[in-house]
Write a protein that holds these residues in place. Structure first.
Motif, short mmCIF file in Angstrom:
data_model
loop_
_atom_site.label_atom_id
_atom_site.label_comp_id
_atom_site.label_asym_id
_atom_site.label_seq_id
_atom_site.Cartn_x
_atom_site.Cartn_y
_atom_site.Cartn_z
N LEU A 165 -28.18 14.97 -29.73
CA LEU A 165 -28.32 14.27 -28.45
C LEU A 165 -26.98 13.75 -27.95
N THR A 166 -26.15 13.26 -28.87
CA THR A 166 -24.86 12.69 -28.48
C THR A 166 -24.00 13.72 -27.76
N GLY A 167 -23.99 14.94 -28.26
CA GLY A 167 -23.17 15.98 -27.64
C GLY A 167 -23.72 16.48 -26.32
N ILE A 168 -25.04 16.38 -26.13
CA ILE A 168 -25.66 16.93 -24.93
C ILE A 168 -25.64 15.94 -23.77
N LEU A 169 -25.71 14.64 -24.05
CA LEU A 169 -25.76 13.64 -22.98
C LEU A 169 -24.57 13.76 -22.03
N GLY A 170 -23.37 13.88 -22.61
CA GLY A 170 -22.17 13.95 -21.78
C GLY A 170 -22.09 15.19 -20.92
N LYS A 171 -22.81 16.25 -21.31
CA LYS A 171 -22.78 17.49 -20.53
C LYS A 171 -23.80 17.48 -19.40
N GLN A 172 -24.83 16.64 -19.51
CA GLN A 172 -25.91 16.65 -18.54
C GLN A 172 -25.75 15.63 -17.43
N ALA A 173 -24.96 14.59 -17.66
CA ALA A 173 -24.82 13.54 -16.65
C ALA A 173 -23.44 12.92 -16.75
N GLN A 174 -22.92 12.48 -15.61
CA GLN A 174 -21.63 11.82 -15.56
C GLN A 174 -21.75 10.31 -15.39
N SER A 175 -22.95 9.83 -15.15
CA SER A 175 -23.18 8.40 -14.98
C SER A 175 -24.54 8.05 -15.56
N VAL A 176 -24.67 6.82 -16.06
CA VAL A 176 -25.94 6.38 -16.62
C VAL A 176 -27.03 6.36 -15.55
N MET A 177 -26.63 6.22 -14.28
CA MET A 177 -27.61 6.22 -13.20
C MET A 177 -28.15 7.62 -12.92
N ASP A 178 -27.50 8.65 -13.46
CA ASP A 178 -27.99 10.02 -13.30
C ASP A 178 -28.95 10.43 -14.43
N LEU A 179 -28.99 9.64 -15.50
CA LEU A 179 -29.75 10.04 -16.68
C LEU A 179 -31.26 10.14 -16.45
N PRO A 180 -31.92 9.15 -15.81
CA PRO A 180 -33.38 9.26 -15.66
C PRO A 180 -33.84 10.56 -15.01
N SER A 181 -33.12 11.02 -14.01
CA SER A 181 -33.52 12.26 -13.33
C SER A 181 -33.23 13.50 -14.17
N ALA A 182 -32.48 13.34 -15.26
CA ALA A 182 -32.09 14.49 -16.09
C ALA A 182 -32.87 14.53 -17.40
N TYR A 183 -33.88 13.67 -17.57
CA TYR A 183 -34.63 13.62 -18.84
C TYR A 183 -35.22 14.98 -19.21
#
Length: 330
Positions: A165-183
Motif C-alpha cells: 500500500l505504501t508504494g501505491i498510494l504515492g502513485k495514485q494521488a498527489q494530495s490527501v484530498m484526492d485519496l477518497p475518490s481514488a479508493y
C-alpha cells in the motif's frame, strides 16, 4: 501407545480454523478399513515421515486398497500387511472463504502531499482469503502446528499489505484530498500487487478494501479550513453582499449602534466609504516581493476589517479568517 483411529473427520464450529491436524500431537495408528470423511470445504493431507503421501478432496472414503492405492503400497512396503493399522498424520485444510479479516497501519505512512508537503497517514480496511493450495500452505505456513487459525496469519499478512500500500498510494494521488475518490483504483492496484505474494503461500486473495485513510488532527483542521474557504466562493463578492445586507438591517433597526451610525450624519459618509473599505480589506492578498499601485498595507487592511467587525457587517469567524491571511504577509 497411540490410539487406534477408526473415523477420521474434523468439524469447525468457530469458523476460524484454517488447518487442523489429527491427532494434535504426533502420528496416530489408523485402522486399515477406517472411514475418512472430507467435507465440501475441506481437503485431507496424509503425512508419513514428514512427507506428503496424498491429498484427498471432498468425499467419504474407506481406507481400503481400491480407494488408496498409494497408501496401500506405502503400508505394505513396511511389512504391515493389508489389514494392519498404520501410523500417519492427517491435516484437514479448510478451503472456505475467510472473510472480514482486518488490516491496518501500526505506524503512520509518510505521504508526499502536493500542498501540505509530508503528511503522516493511517489506513485501515479488510480483506478476504482462501486456501488455494493445501500442500503449499501446510508446508510453508502451518508446519507442525496442531491447529492454525486465521488470526495466526493476520499479522504476517498485514505487514505484506502495508508494504504494498505504501508504494501505491504515492502513485495514485498527489494530495490527501484526492485519496477518497481514488479508493476503488487503489483497492484494485493493491490487490493485484498482493496476489503473487499470497499465491506463494498457497492462498488466494478474493477481496481487498480500504475502510479509511486518516490524517493527523492538525492536518485535518487545515483541510477543513481550506474546504471552508472554497465553500465561500468569491470572497470579495460574498463580503459585498454581506455589507449590503448589514446596512439594510442597520437602517431598519434604528435603536442599534450600527443603525444610529447609518441614520446620523456620519452614516452618510460611511455609506460611501464602506464599499471601498470592504473592497480593499477583502481584496485578494498578494505575494511578498510583488507590488500593486495604491494598495493598502496589511495593517491598514486589518484596521478596515476591525471597523467592519465593529459595525456588525462581518462575523467574528470571517474576521479571524481574513486576519490570519493578512498576518502571514507581515
Amino acid at each position: 501407545m497411540p490410539e487406534l483411529v477408526e473415523v477420521l473427520e474434523f468439524l469447525d464450529n468457530s469458523g476460524s480454523v484454517m488447518v487442523k491436524r489429527v491427532p494434535d500431537n504426533g502420528p496416530t495408528e489408523i485402522k486399515w478399513g477406517a472411514q475418512l470423511t472430507v467435507r465440501e470445504t475441506q481437503e485431507a493431507i496424509f503425512f508419513r515421515d514428514g512427507q506428503v503421501v496424498d491429498v484427498f478432496a471432498a468425499g467419504r472414503y474407506l481406507l481400503e486398497t481400491h480407494n488408496f492405492p498409494v497408501i496401500t503400497k506405502w503400508v505394505t512396503s513396511f511389512a504391515y500387511g493389508p489389514n494392519s493399522p498404520f501410523r500417519a498424520e492427517v491435516y484437514f485444510t479448510n478451503k472456505k472463504l475467510f472473510t472480514n479479516l482486518k488490516w491496518g497501519t501500526q505506524e503512520p505512512i509518510l505521504f508526499a502531499d502536493r500542498d501540505l508537503k509530508m503528511v503522516r497517514l493511517r489506513a485501515f480496511g479488510n480483506y478476504t482469503i482462501q486456501i488455494s493450495d493445501s500442500r503449499v500452505f501446510v508446508n510453508q505456513i502451518v508446519g507442525t502446528m496442531g491447529m492454525y487459525q486465521d488470526a495466526d496469519i493476520a499479522d504476517y499478512l498485514k505487514n505484506i499489505i502495508v508494504s504494498k500500500l505504501t508504494g501505491i498510494l504515492g502513485k495514485q494521488a498527489q494530495s490527501v484530498m484526492d485519496l477518497p475518490s481514488a479508493y476503488d483504483t487503489i483497492n484494485e492496484n493493491v490487490k493485484a500487487a498482493l496476489e503473487p505474494d499470497f499465491q506463494n503461500l498457497g492462498l488466494s486473495l478474493h477481496n481487498f478494501y480500504i475502510g479509511s485513510i486518516s490524517v493527523p488532527e492538525e492536518v485535518q483542521e487545515m483541510i477543513d479550513q481550506r474546504s471552508g474557504m472554497s465553500a465561500l466562493g468569491n470572497m470579495d463578492e460574498f463580503m459585498k453582499y454581506k455589507m449590503a445586507m448589514s446596512i439594510q438591517d442597520a437602517a431598519n433597526n434604528v435603536n442599534g449602534i450600527a443603525g444610529q451610525t447609518v441614520g446620523g450624519g456620519v452614516g452618510l459618509g460611511m455609506g460611501f466609504m464602506m464599499p471601498q473599505m470592504v473592497q480593499q480589506a477583502m481584496a485578494p492578498t498578494i505575494q511578498p516581493g510583488t507590488s500593486m499601485p495604491e494598495q493598502k498595507s496589511p495593517i491598514e487592511k486589518l484596521k478596515d476589517l476591525k471597523s467592519l467587525l465593529d459595525l456588525g457587517i462581518i462575523t467574528q469567524a470571517e474576521f479571524d479568517q481574513k486576519k490570519a491571511q493578512l498576518l502571514s504577509l507581515i
